[in-house]
Enzyme design. Structure first.
Site, mmCIF file in Angstrom:
data_model
loop_
_atom_site.group_PDB
_atom_site.id
_atom_site.type_symbol
_atom_site.label_atom_id
_atom_site.label_comp_id
_atom_site.label_asym_id
_atom_site.label_seq_id
_atom_site.Cartn_x
_atom_site.Cartn_y
_atom_site.Cartn_z
ATOM 1 N N ASP A 177 0.867 -1.178 0.000
ATOM 2 C CA ASP A 177 0.000 0.000 0.000
ATOM 3 C C ASP A 177 0.904 1.229 0.000
ATOM 4 O O ASP A 177 1.143 1.858 1.020
ATOM 5 C CB ASP A 177 -0.904 -0.023 1.240
ATOM 6 C CG ASP A 177 -1.805 1.199 1.327
ATOM 7 O OD1 ASP A 177 -1.818 2.005 0.381
ATOM 8 O OD2 ASP A 177 -2.493 1.357 2.359
ATOM 9 N N SER A 178 1.431 1.552 -1.171
ATOM 10 C CA SER A 178 2.426 2.613 -1.286
ATOM 11 C C SER A 178 1.827 3.870 -1.893
ATOM 12 O O SER A 178 0.721 3.859 -2.447
ATOM 13 C CB SER A 178 3.582 2.139 -2.175
ATOM 14 O OG SER A 178 3.112 1.907 -3.489
ATOM 15 N N THR A 179 2.585 4.960 -1.792
ATOM 16 C CA THR A 179 2.244 6.155 -2.542
ATOM 17 C C THR A 179 2.633 5.914 -3.995
ATOM 18 O O THR A 179 3.056 4.827 -4.380
ATOM 19 C CB THR A 179 3.003 7.372 -1.993
ATOM 20 O OG1 THR A 179 4.413 7.162 -2.170
ATOM 21 C CG2 THR A 179 2.718 7.580 -0.521
#
Length: 275
Positions: A155-157
């Site tokens: 769940d990254s930018t």
């Protein structure tokens, strides 16, 4: 005087929202962080000028990161979430009773701190007894934990700043090695309107490592273009072979048993990116 926040999603396009107030505007060790209240979407977390989540539409993203993979794996006991310091994916993960341990590794502790304060609807499950929260480098955590997890969720930018290494082939190889022999991973892979090349690159890299690779989508209005993709890599289980009649009804607002396979039906121009 009206105040507005605008995210420049490309050099010539953006979205804008009317602001009621700014709670936080701070440069952390890793990024520019803002927590603002908007009239249309409620409280909003912004990192490096990009909308990460809002109270109004967060459920779409967090449900779609978590549930397709967890309902594909028959017994996901230990789950890792890389990034996701707002806690939304963790909240969805622990809705699955078979999950005994959910580990969150977030590099920026300020994201966790301010999410707990200003986004309690999202971050409210981070203190549950079966959740472990680590303020650490997710890339290094992956490298140091071989053959440990049933499911890994990234769940990254977007691929800038501290999140850039999370879109590299070496990271996906590390994920493969950190998964057990029947493990599954999923990552958000941006949008096909502005980042088609990224989707193609990730798909190519993951296909070189995982025997089963599927791309699926969802509608998230505050993310660039509104059409968002996720890439799932699996060592053994195919999400398209899941018997949706065996998926239990859950406390969700976007994901459902009927949507499980439907999410993998892509518009042709997106499907073409995955060939």
């Amino acid at each position: 005087m009206d105040l507005w926040f605008t995210e420049k999603q490309t050099s010539s396009f953006g979205i804008t929202a009317k602001i009621k107030q700014t709670y936080v505007s701070e440069k952390t060790e890793y990024q520019d962080l803002a927590m603002i209240e908007t009239e249309e979407f409620g409280n909003m977390l912004v990192l490096d000028g990009m909308v990460m989540t809002t109270v109004k539409d967060e459920f779409v993203y967090h449900e779609m990161v978590a549930h397709p993979a967890l309902n594909t794996h028959p017994n996901p006991k230990k789950v890792l979430v890389v990034g996701g310091g707002d806690g939304g994916v963790i909240r969805e993960v622990i809705k699955h009773p078979e999950v005994e341990k959910a580990v969150l590794v977030e590099i920026d502790g300020k994201v966790i701190e301010y999410s707990k304060k200003y986004l309690p609807e999202i971050a409210g499950k981070l203190d549950e007894p079966n959740v472990e929260v680590l303020v650490n480098d997710g890339y290094m955590h992956i490298i140091e934990h071989k053959n440990e997890y049933d499911v890994i969720m990234v769940d990254s930018t977007e691929p800038v700043g501290p999140a850039a290494p999370l879109f590299e082939r070496g990271f996906y190889q590390g994920i493969f090695e950190a998964l057990k022999e029947d493990g599954i991973f999923v990552a958000q892979t941006d949008n096909p309107w502005f980042k088609a090349d990224l989707i193609q690159k990730v798909n190519k890299d993951v296909k070189e490592i995982f025997p089963i690779v599927r791309v699926y989508g969802a509608n998230i209005p505050t993310y660039p273009s509104g059409l968002w993709t996720f890439t799932l890599g699996s060592k053994k289980y195919d999400p398209l072979e899941v018997d949706e009649t065996q998926i239990p009804e859950m406390d969700t607002r976007y994901y459902s048993p009927r949507l499980h396979k439907a999410a993998f039906v892509l518009p042709k121009f997106v499907e073409d990116l995955t060939k």
